[in-house]
Design an enzyme around this catalytic site. Structure first.
Site, PDB file in Angstrom:
ATOM      1  CG  ASN A   9      -1.977   1.032   1.215  1.00 33.41           C
ATOM      2  OD1 ASN A   9      -1.886   2.018   0.486  1.00 33.41           O
ATOM      3  ND2 ASN A   9      -2.997   0.839   2.021  1.00 33.41           N
ATOM      4  NE  ARG A  90      -5.823   2.166  -1.151  1.00 35.80           N
ATOM      5  CZ  ARG A  90      -5.963   3.147  -0.281  1.00 35.80           C
ATOM      6  NH1 ARG A  90      -5.064   3.296   0.677  1.00 35.80           N
ATOM      7  NH2 ARG A  90      -6.976   3.987  -0.354  1.00 35.80           N
ATOM      8  CG  HIS A 179     -11.116   5.019   1.374  1.00 30.91           C
ATOM      9  ND1 HIS A 179     -11.686   6.209   1.782  1.00 30.91           N
ATOM     10  CD2 HIS A 179      -9.772   5.245   1.358  1.00 30.91           C
ATOM     11  CE1 HIS A 179     -10.735   7.107   2.007  1.00 30.91           C
ATOM     12  NE2 HIS A 179      -9.564   6.540   1.759  1.00 30.91           N
ATOM     13  NE  ARG A 239      -7.547  13.587  -0.318  1.00 29.73           N
ATOM     14  CZ  ARG A 239      -7.602  12.271  -0.424  1.00 29.73           C
ATOM     15  NH1 ARG A 239      -8.506  11.710  -1.208  1.00 29.73           N
ATOM     16  NH2 ARG A 239      -6.774  11.508   0.242  1.00 29.73           N
ATOM     17  CD  GLU A 380      -7.055   0.436   3.222  1.00 30.08           C
ATOM     18  OE1 GLU A 380      -7.744   1.236   2.565  1.00 30.08           O
ATOM     19  OE2 GLU A 380      -5.999   0.740   3.793  1.00 30.08           O
TER      20      GLU A 380
END
Length: 394
Positions: A9, A90, A179, A239, A380
Site C-alpha cells: 500500500n 493497492r 477505499h 481535501r 486493506e
C-alpha cells in the site's frame, strides 16, 4: 501448498507492507516506511511480537522498496527473493476499465498511468511501487487491486452526474468511489461476527486523513461519498470534499489562479487544514478547539456535520439502517468524533454507550439502540493478498 505473498500500500510519502503465508492468511512480517523523501524517514516493522525501528534517509519509493526487501531477506523468513510468488498493489483509480483485480502487464501499467489525472495523489506513487517491485522481484507476479472495484455494483442513479450525457459517454465521467478494500473488509468482518441478516443495511465510515462513507446493501456497494476522484464527498485532512462547482472559476478569476493551482488548493490546502489553519491531523485540531480556537471548532463542526448528512442520505438509499461502522485512523481511535457524529442520529435509532465508546470496544451502542454501532480496525492488506491468490490461481 503455502505461498508467500506481499501486499503493498504505497502512499505519497509512505510504503506500507505485509508479507503473508497464503492461503493460511498468516502475517509473517508487517511494516511501514513513513516520511519518504525526508532526512528522518522512519522504517518500522514487526515479526511475531518483536518490533524494529530504523530512522534514516529514504530518498524515494525505489529506495524504500530496496529497504523492505533487504529487511525480509535479513529476517530469515525469506531466504531467496524467488520465494515471494506474488505482489499485490493497492491502486487508487481503475476508472471504467477495471471492475476487479488484474495481473499487471504493460497495458495495465499504461492505464494506471493515464488515470493519474483522476487520482493525482495516489496513482503515480502506486505505479512507482509497482515498477520498483518488478525490478527487484523479477520472478514474482504483480497484481493491481483497485480502490474503485468494490463500488462497481453501484446503480446508475447513484454514479451518474447530471452533466450533458456525451461527457459521461465519451470521457467516463461518473462516480467511481474509493477505499474499496477498507469498506469491503469491515463489512466482511461485521457479517462474520453478526450474520448477514443483521448487516444487510450497513453504512461504513472510513475516517482518516482521507475519508469516505459507503452504503452497503446485502454485501454490495450501492453508494459512496467519493466520486470521479477521491476529492469528493466528506471534509478530509487537506481535501475540500463537496463544494459548489461554481466556486472553482470564481476563485480562479478573483485570485488569478490557473487550473493546476486550483487543483493543489482543493487537494492539499483545504479540508481540516484549510478551515482550522492549525493542522490536517484531527488530534491537533481537537487540542486547538480545547484551547478556545474558534476556527478549529468550526472545522470540527463542519467535518462532523458532513458525515451526519451522508449517513442520513445513505439510510434512505438502504431503506433503513441496522449497522453503522467506524474505521480507519479517526474512526478507530477518536471516541470524541464518534460521539459527536452519533449524537444527532437518535432519529435513526443510533444511541451509543459512552463507556464502551471511550474504551474503543467493538460494539459501542447502548442497550436501547436500534442500530448496532461498531468500531472495526480496517485491514486493506488482507483483501489485497486474497485477491492476489484469486487472480493468480494459487
Amino acid at each position: 501448498m503455502p505461498q508467500k505473498i506481499l501486499a503493498i500500500n504505497a502512499g505519497s510519502s509512505s510504503l506500507k507492507f505485509k508479507l503473508y503465508l497464503m492461503p493460511k492468511e498468516q502475517v509473517l512480517v508487517s511494516g511501514l516506511i513513513d516520511r519518504i523523501g525526508h532526512q528522518d524517514s522512519v522504517f518500522t516493522y514487526k515479526i511475531d511480537d518483536k518490533k524494529y525501528k530504523i530512522i534514516q534517509k529514504v530518498k524515494d519509493h525505489p529506495a524504500g522498496v530496496k529497504l523492505v526487501i533487504s529487511a525480509l531477506l535479513n529476517s530469515g523468513l525469506v531466504k531467496n527473493k524467488s520465494e515471494i510468488v506474488g505482489v499485490g498493489h493497492r491502486v487508487s483509480h481503475g476508472g471504467s476499465y477495471y471492475t476487479q483485480s488484474v495481473e499487471i502487464n504493460q497495458d495495465v501499467a499504461k492505464r494506471i498511468s493515464e488515470l493519474s489525472v483522476l487520482s493525482p495523489l495516489h496513482n503515480p506513487v502506486n505505479l512507482l511501487g509497482i515498477e520498483s517491485f518488478q525490478k527487484l522481484l523479477p520472478d514474482a507476479k504483480e497484481v493491481a487491486v483497485f480502490d474503485t472495484s468494490f463500488h462497481s455494483t453501484m446503480p446508475p442513479k447513484a454514479y451518474t452526474y447530471a452533466l450533458p450525457y456525451k461527457y459521461t459517454k465519451d470521457y467516463g465521467i461518473r462516480r467511481y468511489g474509493f477505499h474499496g478494500q477498507s469498506h469491503q473488509y469491515v463489512y466482511g468482518e461485521a457479517k462474520r461476527r453478526f450474520g448477514k441478516n443483521d448487516t444487510n443495511k450497513l453504512i461504513s465510515c472510513h475516517l482518516g486523513n482521507g475519508c469516505s462513507i459507503c452504503a452497503i446493501k446485502n454485501g454490495k456497494s450501492v453508494n459512496t461519498s467519493m466520486g470521479f476522484t477521491p476529492l469528493a464527498g466528506l471534509v478530509m485532512g487537506t481535501r475540500s470534499g463537496d463544494i459548489d462547482p461554481e466556486i472553482i472559476p470564481f476563485i480562479e478569476e478573483k485570485a488569478h489562479l490557473n487550473s493546476e493551482s486550483i487543483r493543489s488548493l482543493l487537494n492539499h490546502d483545504s479540508g481540516l487544514l484549510g478551515l482550522s489553519g492549525v493542522s490536517n491531523d484531527i488530534r491537533d485540531v481537537l487540542k486547538a478547539e480545547n484551547s478556545g480556537n474558534e476556527r478549529a471548532k468550526l472545522a470540527l463542526d463542519v467535518f462532523v456535520h458532513q458525515i451526519q448528512e451522508y449517513i442520513g442520505a445513505y439510510t434512505t438509499d438502504l431503506g433503513g439502517l441496522n449497522t453503522l461502522i467506524f474505521t480507519a485512523g479517526i474512526g478507530e481511535h477518536s471516541a470524541s468524533i464518534r460521539k459527536r457524529v452519533c449524537h444527532d442520529l437518535s432519529y435513526l435509532g443510533v444511541e451509543i454507550d459512552e463507556t464502551r465508546n471511550e474504551a474503543n470496544r467493538i460494539e459501542i451502542q447502548d442497550n436501547n439502540s436500534r442500530v448496532r454501532v461498531l468500531v472495526i480496525p480496517t485491514d486493506e492488506e488482507i483483501i489485497i493478498a486474497r485477491d492476489v491468490v484469486k487472480v493468480l490461481g494459487l
